[in-house]
Scaffold this motif. Structure first.
Motif, mmCIF file in Angstrom:
data_model
loop_
_atom_site.group_PDB
_atom_site.id
_atom_site.type_symbol
_atom_site.label_atom_id
_atom_site.label_comp_id
_atom_site.label_asym_id
_atom_site.label_seq_id
_atom_site.Cartn_x
_atom_site.Cartn_y
_atom_site.Cartn_z
ATOM 1 N N THR A 6 0.931 -1.377 -0.130
ATOM 2 C CA THR A 6 -0.052 -0.027 0.039
ATOM 3 C C THR A 6 0.809 1.240 -0.035
ATOM 4 O OG1 THR A 6 -1.605 -1.215 1.368
ATOM 5 C CG2 THR A 6 -1.740 1.432 1.180
ATOM 6 N N TYR A 8 1.051 5.430 0.141
ATOM 7 C CA TYR A 8 0.072 6.660 0.957
ATOM 8 C C TYR A 8 0.617 7.718 0.179
ATOM 9 C CZ TYR A 8 -2.922 8.207 4.500
ATOM 10 O OH TYR A 8 -3.993 8.447 5.270
ATOM 11 N N GLY A 25 -4.721 12.154 2.195
ATOM 12 C CA GLY A 25 -3.918 11.027 1.765
ATOM 13 C C GLY A 25 -4.953 9.985 1.038
ATOM 14 N N THR A 27 -4.963 5.841 -0.558
ATOM 15 C CA THR A 27 -3.914 4.746 -0.834
ATOM 16 C C THR A 27 -4.169 4.080 -2.208
ATOM 17 O OG1 THR A 27 -5.896 3.344 -0.030
ATOM 18 C CG2 THR A 27 -4.311 3.958 1.508
ATOM 19 N N SER A 35 -7.696 5.563 -3.765
ATOM 20 C CA SER A 35 -9.141 5.330 -2.928
ATOM 21 C C SER A 35 -9.322 7.219 -2.853
ATOM 22 C CB SER A 35 -8.686 4.974 -1.631
ATOM 23 O OG SER A 35 -7.660 6.012 -0.812
ATOM 24 N N TRP A 40 -5.542 13.287 6.656
ATOM 25 C CA TRP A 40 -4.606 12.659 7.415
ATOM 26 C C TRP A 40 -3.859 13.370 8.427
ATOM 27 C CZ3 TRP A 40 1.094 11.890 6.536
ATOM 28 C CH2 TRP A 40 1.604 10.471 7.270
ATOM 29 N N TRP A 60 4.191 2.592 14.141
ATOM 30 C CA TRP A 60 4.456 3.499 13.096
ATOM 31 C C TRP A 60 4.999 4.778 13.592
ATOM 32 C CZ3 TRP A 60 4.373 2.802 7.554
ATOM 33 C CH2 TRP A 60 3.790 1.428 7.447
ATOM 34 N N ASN A 76 -1.745 2.533 13.710
ATOM 35 C CA ASN A 76 -2.620 2.605 12.555
ATOM 36 C C ASN A 76 -2.355 3.925 11.872
ATOM 37 O OD1 ASN A 76 -4.609 2.814 10.612
ATOM 38 N ND2 ASN A 76 -6.313 3.415 12.270
ATOM 39 N N TYR A 78 -3.138 5.110 9.078
ATOM 40 C CA TYR A 78 -4.079 5.632 8.227
ATOM 41 C C TYR A 78 -5.005 6.541 9.117
ATOM 42 C CZ TYR A 78 -2.419 2.157 5.232
ATOM 43 O OH TYR A 78 -1.442 1.241 4.412
ATOM 44 N N THR A 79 -5.000 6.586 10.170
ATOM 45 C CA THR A 79 -5.930 7.408 11.065
ATOM 46 C C THR A 79 -5.345 9.053 10.934
ATOM 47 O OG1 THR A 79 -6.820 7.623 13.023
ATOM 48 C CG2 THR A 79 -4.549 7.453 13.106
ATOM 49 N N SER A 80 -6.758 9.640 10.982
ATOM 50 C CA SER A 80 -6.419 11.280 10.732
ATOM 51 C C SER A 80 -5.976 11.614 11.934
ATOM 52 C CB SER A 80 -7.893 11.836 10.635
ATOM 53 O OG SER A 80 -8.491 11.408 9.195
#
Length: 150
Positions: A6, A8, A25, A27, A35, A40, A60, A76, A78-80
């Motif tokens: 993936t 970003y 962001g 993916t 997407s 983000w 991360w 995570n 991908y969380t804002s």
């Protein structure tokens, strides 16, 4: 490409505009389809030059330039993130510190540094300090001192 990763993509400002503001962001697994963009990073201060790295334990880490070089972590990515507090919620971005906080010197503030880049050392270059292996590093552009000085 086998589609097993993936990627970003970040846009300074909205992905559909050129204004500064939140980072959106998206993916992709094939670099052809993406997407829908999502927020983000959305902070009161301008944020540029974000970099991320995944530790072997699943955390991360992200370093960005805002008023400082700010370091955060989550499980995570991908969380804002809005204004980033210290939190025990491993699914949210949590403030780790800034370079000024960590090193205790104003020479690491926004007035001197930009372009943070997290990286993993080669195995042969890993040092052990106080019994802890230091597998990762952070480098920044010291633009106020040399790189862009006329």
């Amino acid at each position: 490409m086998n589609g097993s990763f993936t990627f970003y993509v970040l846009c300074a400002g909205s992905c559909s505009s050129s204004t500064r503001g939140p980072h959106d962001g998206a993916t992709t697994t094939d670099f052809r389809t993406f997407s829908d963009p999502v927020k983000w990073i959305d902070r009161k201060n301008s944020v540029i030059d974000s970099t991320m790295l995944r530790d072997d334990d699943g955390w991360w880490y992200r370093a960005s330039k805002d008023a400082e070089i700010t370091i955060e972590r989550t499980r995570n990515p991908y969380t804002s993130a809005y204004e980033v507090p210290r939190t025990d919620d491993d699914q949210q971005w949590s403030y780790v510190g800034s370079l000024t906080d960590i090193l205790g010197n104003d020479r690491y503030s926004w007035m001197y540094l930009e372009g943070p880049e997290l990286f993993r050392y080669n195995d042969a270059d890993v040092k052990t300090i106080n019994g802890r292996k230091m597998r990762f590093g952070l480098m920044c552009d010291q633009y106020a001192e040399a790189a862009f000085k006329l």
